[in-house]
Each structure stands twice: as structure tokens, then as C-alpha cells.
Design an enzyme around this catalytic site. Structure first.
Site, PDB file in Angstrom:
ATOM      1  CG  HIS A 252      -1.723   1.216   1.425  1.00  0.00           C
ATOM      2  ND1 HIS A 252      -3.022   1.338   0.977  1.00  0.00           N
ATOM      3  CD2 HIS A 252      -1.425   2.392   2.027  1.00  0.00           C
ATOM      4  CE1 HIS A 252      -3.484   2.533   1.294  1.00  0.00           C
ATOM      5  NE2 HIS A 252      -2.529   3.195   1.935  1.00  0.00           N
ATOM      6  CD  GLU A 253       2.254   3.619   3.666  1.00  0.00           C
ATOM      7  OE1 GLU A 253       2.705   4.676   3.190  1.00  0.00           O
ATOM      8  OE2 GLU A 253       1.189   3.575   4.297  1.00  0.00           O
ATOM      9  CG  HIS A 256       0.211   6.093  -0.691  1.00  0.00           C
ATOM     10  ND1 HIS A 256      -0.892   6.719  -1.235  1.00  0.00           N
ATOM     11  CD2 HIS A 256      -0.226   5.494   0.449  1.00  0.00           C
ATOM     12  CE1 HIS A 256      -1.945   6.491  -0.472  1.00  0.00           C
ATOM     13  NE2 HIS A 256      -1.572   5.743   0.559  1.00  0.00           N
ATOM     14  CD  GLU A 320      -4.918   6.626   1.832  1.00  0.00           C
ATOM     15  OE1 GLU A 320      -4.745   5.415   2.128  1.00  0.00           O
ATOM     16  OE2 GLU A 320      -4.015   7.471   1.897  1.00  0.00           O
TER      17      GLU A 320
END
Length: 408
Positions: A252-253, A256, A320
Site C-alpha cells: 500500500h505504501e 503511494h 487511498e
């Protein structure tokens, strides 16, 4: 990324980008108009200000040199402190002694010359600029004001951009303090290998990894470019998640980073940064007369600030969703990402009450939003405003529901 998710993101991005460009254009036009008016006004009064500064320098020079001359004459006629020694009252004598020391010790000629130069130099410069520009070269004050106003706006905007880029370092420092970084080479190597594996699967440059001692389950990404970024992971997050959930959060990071979310959101927030810069400028001036000049700007800037404050979180929340889906695709396990979100939401609420070091100023950099603090009055409306309208994260339940739809 699914077509529906991609379309939703690009629609929000397009709307936010149009609003950002229009807002920046209006702010630049308002700033330029104010700068031109001030510059033209200053051009007409340039010679007057120069003469006034020279006059003030002359008055200061006469006063200080007279002081030096009088003290030099008195020193020849009498010894210092003679008046104080003739006074019987001890408090009065000490006060006279202190006053005598001040009066009896004027500034040196070098100090006087430096002070006069600070007044006379700008005065001479203003007079020469006026004579050269408007008398010798025959410049039009209006054209001068337009050119100088443009220079002011460009320099001010450039300074704001530089300040925004520099702010990334301060955010990293603040996050590192909040996470309470520890040196654990073995654990960092293990985590780095996970990140390297996931970055290879995602086609993303491998960022640096650091671990904090905080018991709160947190993870955050700092940096505008993937190759120069850092992933911060707390000890609490490592303890709260199993291996599959941890992989999902790290993916997930990385999403980003790969999507350059920090850079995109910073760019979209630029109108708000310009308005905040004007507020800071007003406080630095600390002058009611100078503040009056900014009132027209604030009349224009206030609605633009509100619009930008509403538009940017809409994009942030949707990004997100995009990062969640990307993590599910990289790991091939949407259930692990959903489970990680559920665990983080629960553990965050439990552990945040015992961690007194945490601040919510960096909440936008976390995986989930921090737990809500109940309020005595208007709790529901306040929560709706700060979580649903201005919040940077969607509801965890909504994110989990979207991930579960991928499983089905």
C-alpha cells in the site's frame, strides 16, 4: 486498476486540477494588481522617501555628534560621578550613577557612522534610482510599477514553492520524532528484504526503510520521488499484523510512492499554501497599516481557500482506494489488505489512549485515520465535517467493502 476506479480517480483529479489552476490564476492576478499599485505609489514617492531618509540621517548625526562633543567638554571640566557622590540618599545616588554611565559614554564615532550610513545609504539610493530611471531614462512610472509588480509576484511565488519543497524535510523530522526511531539492523534488514521483493513485483524503485519504537500501529511514506523516499514503520504495526497483512500494508505504501501521491496532493494544495503564506506575511509585518493592504487579497482568497480545502481531500480519499487496490494486486491477496485495515483500525483505537507522544498533525501520512475523539456537543456534525468532508482517509469500513468486492 479497474476501469471504474481509474475513471473515478481521473474525474476527481481533473476537477481538482481545474479548480487549482483557476484558483492560482485568480490569486496571481490579485497579487499582481496589488503589487503594481504599491509599486506605482512607491515610484511617485521614491524621491520623497529618499530626501526624508537623508534628512533623518542629518538630524541623527547632529544629535549624536553634539552628544559626543558635550561629553568631551564635560570630561575636561569635571570628573565623572561627581554629582552622584554629593547625594546622600543611597537609592538616588545609584540611579544617578546608572544614568551618568549612560550619558557619560556616548557611542563611538564608528558606531555613529554605521548608523547614519544605514539611513543615508538607502536615501541616496532612492534618489539616484529616481533620477536615473525617471529623469535621465524617462521611464513611465506605470510601466515601472507593472514590471516591478511582476518581479514581486514571481519572487514571492518562487519562495512559496521553495518553502513547500523544503517542508518535506520538516515533515520527515516530525514523523521520525513521532515514530521514535530505533537502531535495529536485523529487523530493518528483514523489513528491507520484504520491501525489495514487493517493489520488484510492483516495478517501483526501492525506498529506504526505518523502524520506530512507537507501540501505535503506524506506517507512513515521505518523499516526492520514489527513489528518494522513505517508508517509516512502527514496532506496533509489526507486532499487530501477520506476514501477509504486513506485506499488504507495505505494498500500500509503495503504491503511494509509485503514484507520486505526495507530490500530486502538494501541487493541488498550492492555492491553500499561497493563502497561508499571505497570513504568515501579515503576522510578520505586525503593522495594522501594512495589513490593510492585504485586505483586498483576503477578500479574494478566502472563497478560493474554502474551495481548495474541500476539493483536495476528495482526491486524497480516492487515492487511498487506489493504493488499497494496488496493494491487493501486487500481493495477489485482497483479503490480507482488508484484514490489515480492520486490525489497524482496532489496534489504533486501543493503543492511542496510552501513547501520549502521538500528534494528529501527521495523520494524513498514516494507513488509516486516527481514532475519533468524542465531543460533548455537535459530535455527529463535527465528525461528518472533519472525517467525511475534510478527512484525508475514507471510512475503513468502506475500504474493506471495496476490497472484499475484489475477492468475489
Amino acid at each position: 486498476m479497474s476501469l471504474r476506479l481509474k475513471l473515478g480517480l481521473w474525474v476527481r483529479m481533473a476537477v481538482a486540477l481545474v479548480l487549482t489552476v483557476v484558483s492560482v490564476g485568480i490569486l496571481l492576478a490579485a497579487e499582481f494588481a496589488l503589487a503594481v499599485v504599491v509599486s506605482i505609489f512607491g515610484a511617485f514617492l521614491m524621491q520623497t522617501f529618499g530626501v526624508a531618509l537623508l534628512g533623518l540621517a542629518g538630524v541623527v548625526a547632529v544629535c549624536l555628534l553634539s552628544w559626543v562633543a558635550i561629553v568631551a567638554g564635560l570630561r575636561r571640566m569635571t570628573a565623572p560621578g561627581i554629582l552622584a557622590r554629593r547625594i546622600d540618599s543611597d537609592p538616588v545616588r545609584k540611579a544617578v550613577q546608572r544614568a551618568g554611565q549612560v550619558v557619560w559614554e556616548p557611542p563611538s564615532l564608528r558606531t555613529i557612522g554605521r548608523g547614519i550610513g544605514l539611513l543615508a545609504g538607502p536615501g541616496v539610493g532612492l534618489i539616484l534610482c529616481y533620477q536615473l530611471g525617471f529623469v535621465v531614462l524617462g521611464l513611465d512610472p506605470i510601466r515601472f510599477g507593472i514590471a516591478f509588480g511582476a518581479i514581486i509576484v514571481v519572487c514571492y511565488t518562487g519562495w512559496l514553492v521553495y518553502d513547500e519543497l523544503r517542508a518535506a524535510g520538516s515533515v520527515r523530522t516530525q514523523l521520525e520524532d513521532e515514530y521514535d526511531l530505533v537502531a535495529d539492523s536485523e529487523q530493518e534488514q528483514t523489513l528491507s528484504r520484504r520491501v525489495q521483493r514487493l517493489a520488484a513485483q510492483a516495478g517501483c524503485p526501492v525506498p529506504e526503510v526505518e523502524i520506530g519504537a512507537s507501540r501505535l500501529p503506524q506506517a507512513a511514506t515521505v518523499g516526492y520521488r520514489p527513489e528518494n523516499s522513505i517508508i517509516l514503520v512502527s514496532q506496533g504495526l509489526i507486532e499487530s499484523l501477520d506476514d501477509e497483512e504486513l506485506d499488504a500494508v507495505l505494498a500500500h505504501e509503495l503504491a503511494h510512492l509509485l503514484n507520486r501521491d505526495a507530490a500530486v496532493l502538494t501541487a493541488l494544495s498550492f492555492p491553500r499554501s499561497k493563502v497561508q503564506g499571505l497570513v504568515d506575511l501579515m503576522y510578520r509585518w505586525d503593522s495594522s497599516d501594512a495589513d490593510i493592504l492585504l485586505i483586498p487579497l483576503f477578500v479574494v482568497a478566502t472563497p478560493l481557500y474554502v474551495v481548495n480545502r474541500l476539493a483536495v481531500p476528495t482526491v486524497a480519499r480516492y487515492r487511498e482506494y487506489v493504493a488499497d487496490r494496488a496493494a491487493a494486486e501486487v500481493t495477489g491477496n485482497p483479503a490480507a489488505m482488508a484484514s490489515a485495515l480492520s486490525t489497524l483500525d482496532r489496534e489504533y483505537a486501543v493503543r492511542s489512549s496510552t501513547d501520549l507522544r502521538v500528534t494528529w498533525s501527521t495523520a494524513a501520512f498514516g494507513v488509516v485515520a486516527p481514532p475519533w475523539e468524542e465531543r460533548k456537543f455537535f459530535d455527529r456534525s463535527t465528525r461528518f465535517l472533519y472525517r467525511r468532508i475534510l478527512g484525508t482517509h475514507p471510512r475503513t469500513a468502506d475500504r474493506i467493502e471495496r476490497l472484499r468486492s475484489q475477492i468475489e
